[in-house]
Design a protein around this motif. Structure first.
Motif, mmCIF file in Angstrom:
data_model
loop_
_atom_site.group_PDB
_atom_site.id
_atom_site.type_symbol
_atom_site.label_atom_id
_atom_site.label_comp_id
_atom_site.label_asym_id
_atom_site.label_seq_id
_atom_site.Cartn_x
_atom_site.Cartn_y
_atom_site.Cartn_z
ATOM 1 N N PHE A 274 0.729 -1.264 0.074
ATOM 2 C CA PHE A 274 -0.205 -0.080 0.013
ATOM 3 C C PHE A 274 0.772 1.139 -0.154
ATOM 4 O O PHE A 274 0.320 2.327 -0.811
ATOM 5 C CB PHE A 274 -0.975 0.023 1.113
ATOM 6 N N ARG A 275 2.007 1.239 0.772
ATOM 7 C CA ARG A 275 2.860 2.379 0.732
ATOM 8 C C ARG A 275 3.480 2.584 -0.575
ATOM 9 O O ARG A 275 3.641 3.629 -0.983
ATOM 10 C CB ARG A 275 3.805 2.180 1.928
ATOM 11 N N HIS A 276 3.847 1.611 -1.427
ATOM 12 C CA HIS A 276 4.558 1.757 -2.475
ATOM 13 C C HIS A 276 3.520 2.007 -3.685
ATOM 14 O O HIS A 276 3.934 2.895 -4.493
ATOM 15 C CB HIS A 276 5.297 0.549 -2.848
ATOM 16 N N ALA A 277 2.357 1.697 -3.566
ATOM 17 C CA ALA A 277 1.499 1.961 -4.529
ATOM 18 C C ALA A 277 0.435 3.173 -4.343
ATOM 19 O O ALA A 277 -0.446 3.485 -5.043
ATOM 20 C CB ALA A 277 0.277 0.470 -4.575
ATOM 21 N N LEU A 278 0.835 3.863 -3.121
ATOM 22 C CA LEU A 278 0.139 4.993 -2.858
ATOM 23 C C LEU A 278 0.013 6.179 -3.865
ATOM 24 O O LEU A 278 -1.020 6.621 -4.242
ATOM 25 C CB LEU A 278 0.439 5.564 -1.597
ATOM 26 N N PRO A 279 1.190 6.500 -4.368
ATOM 27 C CA PRO A 279 1.241 7.633 -5.354
ATOM 28 C C PRO A 279 0.244 7.264 -6.818
ATOM 29 O O PRO A 279 -0.562 7.961 -7.376
ATOM 30 C CB PRO A 279 2.563 7.609 -5.917
ATOM 31 N N GLY A 339 -6.001 15.280 -3.739
ATOM 32 C CA GLY A 339 -4.521 15.510 -4.049
ATOM 33 C C GLY A 339 -3.846 15.805 -2.716
ATOM 34 O O GLY A 339 -2.762 15.250 -2.760
ATOM 35 N N GLN A 340 -4.406 16.953 -2.197
ATOM 36 C CA GLN A 340 -3.816 17.237 -1.031
ATOM 37 C C GLN A 340 -3.696 16.110 0.272
ATOM 38 O O GLN A 340 -2.607 15.847 0.840
ATOM 39 C CB GLN A 340 -4.435 18.708 -0.160
ATOM 40 N N TYR A 341 -4.915 15.281 0.115
ATOM 41 C CA TYR A 341 -5.009 14.265 1.142
ATOM 42 C C TYR A 341 -4.067 13.095 0.856
ATOM 43 O O TYR A 341 -3.191 12.337 1.777
ATOM 44 C CB TYR A 341 -6.329 13.736 1.183
ATOM 45 N N GLY A 342 -3.863 12.951 -0.430
ATOM 46 C CA GLY A 342 -2.866 12.071 -1.061
ATOM 47 C C GLY A 342 -1.349 12.340 -0.754
ATOM 48 O O GLY A 342 -0.554 11.392 -0.089
ATOM 49 N N TYR A 344 -0.696 14.133 1.957
ATOM 50 C CA TYR A 344 -0.523 13.866 3.312
ATOM 51 C C TYR A 344 -0.190 12.299 3.686
ATOM 52 O O TYR A 344 0.606 12.170 4.770
ATOM 53 C CB TYR A 344 -1.841 14.515 4.205
ATOM 54 N N LEU A 345 -1.105 11.800 3.275
ATOM 55 C CA LEU A 345 -0.717 10.306 3.480
ATOM 56 C C LEU A 345 0.692 9.787 2.994
ATOM 57 O O LEU A 345 1.183 8.948 3.654
ATOM 58 C CB LEU A 345 -1.707 9.448 2.573
ATOM 59 N N GLU A 346 0.924 10.387 1.688
ATOM 60 C CA GLU A 346 2.627 10.047 1.762
ATOM 61 C C GLU A 346 3.381 10.406 2.587
ATOM 62 O O GLU A 346 4.702 9.773 3.043
ATOM 63 C CB GLU A 346 2.917 10.544 0.081
ATOM 64 N N ARG A 347 3.416 11.622 3.185
ATOM 65 C CA ARG A 347 4.345 12.026 4.203
ATOM 66 C C ARG A 347 4.103 11.390 5.457
ATOM 67 O O ARG A 347 4.925 11.227 6.281
ATOM 68 C CB ARG A 347 3.910 13.585 4.592
ATOM 69 N N VAL A 352 6.269 7.038 9.115
ATOM 70 C CA VAL A 352 6.076 5.645 9.669
ATOM 71 C C VAL A 352 7.235 4.674 9.296
ATOM 72 O O VAL A 352 8.026 3.735 9.996
ATOM 73 C CB VAL A 352 4.974 5.136 9.330
ATOM 74 N N SER A 353 7.491 4.763 8.011
ATOM 75 C CA SER A 353 8.517 3.667 7.389
ATOM 76 C C SER A 353 10.064 4.058 8.012
ATOM 77 O O SER A 353 10.835 3.007 7.921
ATOM 78 C CB SER A 353 8.598 3.905 5.805
ATOM 79 N N HIS A 354 10.238 5.409 8.289
ATOM 80 C CA HIS A 354 11.357 5.522 8.937
ATOM 81 C C HIS A 354 11.703 5.459 10.299
ATOM 82 O O HIS A 354 12.576 5.444 10.964
ATOM 83 C CB HIS A 354 12.063 6.991 8.548
#
Length: 354
Positions: A274-279, A339-342, A344-347, A352-354
């Protein structure tokens, strides 16, 4: 001694925009053109516009936009063919869908139980209000649904149905059984090779010809299912890219820890997928919202079809630009928010991944 804060802002601008005489001249020319364009736009849209009158003569004498068409025809744009005296129901139904989407974006609802309950409640409220007879109100058939509430319902339904369907197709394509993996691959490639309009036209027009009446169902549900399948096939490829981005050692580590296959999938693979596929997923969601306008061709009265009807009468026909600008603002508002919510999710996922 550190440089003033203003230098940190002005120095990059000077280097990029005023590095040489030719760059300076080009910057000044483009700046002048932008200012002139901004002045012309503001003069047309605000300063010289007519806002609240329903007198067409006042619009003919105005030097700017005639927003009176929005004042006079906004109900048709927003509610379409829905009965005039029942617009309050369509308004509440639209609010229910928007509230469902907004609450879904809150981390508090990011559990399977809460999210499922929220969407069942939201869609149940929408359908009960729009249809009416289920809660003892006047019945309104789906062929009378229209406007913004129909556009939001189509979009939400396609994403809600298509997202898990796409994940299922992606998992089936990874199956070790050749019959399943190859069969799903053929299905995905076949659907992706067709234009969306062809898929929707088949569901709306061809299917009723081939099936008996008791199997046809409402046109709106056939269109939603066809649109969802189209979305799912593209989303399956997005998920497939997410699976390929996960190192194979993750599965081997899960097996070494004694996890079962479904635990490896749900606890190890899917969060990373899900993290890799988010964009790509955000891009698909935004494209889906814009592509809901295609349903106008197969006879569904969405917000764009309602907008076309708003200036269809003779007195308002010259003011189609104002109507399209209003509808464009509606689309921009929702797409910009997505787009702005997307972003936010990426950030959030990056932290979380770091």
């Amino acid at each position: 001694m550190s440089a003033p804060k203003s230098d940190w802002l002005l120095k990059p601008l000077k280097q990029r925009l005023f590095r040489s005489p030719s760059d300076t001249l080009l910057t000044l020319l483009l700046g002048a053109l932008l200012l002139y364009g901004l002045f012309v736009t503001l003069n047309w849209a605000i300063f010289g516009a007519v806002w609240s009158t329903e007198d067409v003569a006042a619009c003919r004498e105005a030097k700017g936009a005639c927003w009176s068409v929005i004042d006079a025809r906004h109900r048709l744009i927003l509610f379409g063919l829905y009965p005039y005296e029942l617009h309050w129901r369509s308004t509440l139904a639209c609010a229910a869908i928007i509230a469902t989407v907004v609450f879904s974006c809150l981390p508090f609802f990011w559990t399977a139980k809460r999210l499922t309950s929220l969407w069942i409640l939201g869609f149940g409220t929408y359908y009960a209000l729009m249809e009416g007879s289920l809660i003892g109100l006047q019945q309104v058939t789906t062929d009378q649904w229209g406007g913004l509430s129909l556009t939001l319902f189509l979009f939400s339904s396609v994403v809600l149905i298509g997202m898990p369907m796409g994940l299922g197709l992606a998992l089936a394509r990874r199956s070790k059984l050749p019959v399943i993996s190859r069969g799903v691959s053929v299905l995905i490639d076949f659907i992706r090779s067709l234009p969306l309009l062809t898929t929707l036209f088949t569901a709306a027009v061809v299917v009723p010809i081939l099936l008996p009446s008791w199997l046809q169902g409402d046109k709106i549900w056939r269109v939603i299912l066809a649109f969802s399948l189209f979305f799912a096939c593209y989303q399956a490829e997005v998920f497939r890219g997410g699976f390929q981005a996960v190192p194979k050692g993750q599965m081997e580590a899960g097996r070494a820890l004694g996890l079962r296959p479904w635990q490896i999938l749900s606890l190890v693979l899917l969060p990373q997928v899900f993290r890799h596929a988010l964009p790509g997923t955000i891009n698909m969601v935004v494209m889906t919202f814009k592509e809901t306008a295609i349903v106008i061709i197969i006879g569904l009265f969405d917000v764009l079809a309602s907008a076309n009807a708003a200036f269809g009468t003779g007195e308002w026909a010259p003011y189609y630009m104002e109507v399209y600008a209003f509808v464009g603002l509606i689309y921009w508002t929702f797409i910009f928010s997505l787009g702005q919510y997307g972003a936010y999710l990426e950030r959030r996922m990056a932290v979380v991944s770091h």
